[in-house]
Design an enzyme around this catalytic site. Sequence first.
Site, mmCIF file in Angstrom:
data_model
loop_
_atom_site.group_PDB
_atom_site.id
_atom_site.type_symbol
_atom_site.label_atom_id
_atom_site.label_comp_id
_atom_site.label_asym_id
_atom_site.label_seq_id
_atom_site.Cartn_x
_atom_site.Cartn_y
_atom_site.Cartn_z
ATOM 1 N N GLY A 87 0.751 -1.079 -0.066
ATOM 2 C CA GLY A 87 0.018 0.068 -0.016
ATOM 3 C C GLY A 87 0.840 1.353 0.038
ATOM 4 N N ASP B 98 -4.615 10.004 15.563
ATOM 5 C CA ASP B 98 -5.157 9.620 14.139
ATOM 6 C C ASP B 98 -5.646 8.242 14.237
ATOM 7 O OD1 ASP B 98 -5.698 10.456 11.471
ATOM 8 O OD2 ASP B 98 -3.753 9.655 10.992
#
Length: 364
Positions: free
Chosen positions: A33, A150
Amino acid sequence: MDKFLNDMGREKPTRFTDQQLRIATDNFSNLLGSGSYGSVYKGVFSNGTVVAVKVLNGSSDKKIEEQFKAEVGTIGRIHHFNLVRLYGFCFERNMIALVYEYMGNGSLDRYLVNDTNNLGYEKLHEIAVGTARGIAYLHEECQQRIVHYDIKPENILLDGNFNPKVADFGLAKLCNRENTHLTLTKGRGTPGYAAPELWIPNFPVTHKCDVYSFGVLLFKIIGRRRNTVEELAESEEWFPMLVWKKFDTGKLGELIIKCGIEQKSRDIAERMAKVALWCVQYRPEFRPVIGLVVKMLEGSVEIPEPMNPFQHMMGEIFIAHPVQESQTYTTTTLSGSIMVTDSNMLRSTPIMSKYEIEIAPATL
């Protein structure tokens, strides 16, 4: 940076050379990714250990170094079953990289947006509890509290048995437990998941911002692939707001059914919805600490009746404060003040006091 690297040399992570990583990843041929932070590649060391190598890049060397230090300086010092493990790092002129344990089932978001990868709600509940435990370790059990900033499905990784592990500490920050508030000079986190206070310059921020993001994560799990429920007339409505309105009118069960949740999982889903409503309270002092969130999700403690987290979006300013020492409170809205007696929504219960769910002060 030299001092930082020397300090980290005395910690657990191993320092790898770029050549070692090139060999392990077959010259970075297996991309897992990529994003604004860089790219992640699958690798295998000679001893058979499978790893994920995250090669950092960014708009400037300073930003790359800041992310590197944030990740290595936090997750590199600790270990918990529900936190992704950092094996080591590479810091050379031509490569800055982080070497993590490989997570065979990828990130949680792929199981919330793709019908072919659906997990049952019992497993999703287990993933939610495990994620909360990982955050609780960061907040409550480390020598220095670690604020992640996050929390979102993309940063919850799943191993081969679908055990969740919190990952991506590029925005994380260490803080002393005595200093309950941090002042940020710029916003952090991902829009939609970041707590409202993170977008106010120089506003004091606490670890409760992670609790807010976790609440949004719970809403994502309940609603699965959508922020809205297409089958409902209110389909254009923001899903967390819809959950509150259904809860407030005693119709939360109907919403759970229309989300496609099976009968055996509906109690779990309702519990997650109530916890989520607590987590996304607009005022940080109303949000529970993450340790209590774990207990509420597990069902080991009673969940107090949630207050409306969205009054600030509905044309009202909500301020609750005790009147002397009785169980009577004043609620102030734009339309005036009224007295409320024996209200479960406003009263600070022993559970709320113990776990830092506070009644807001009388002034904003």
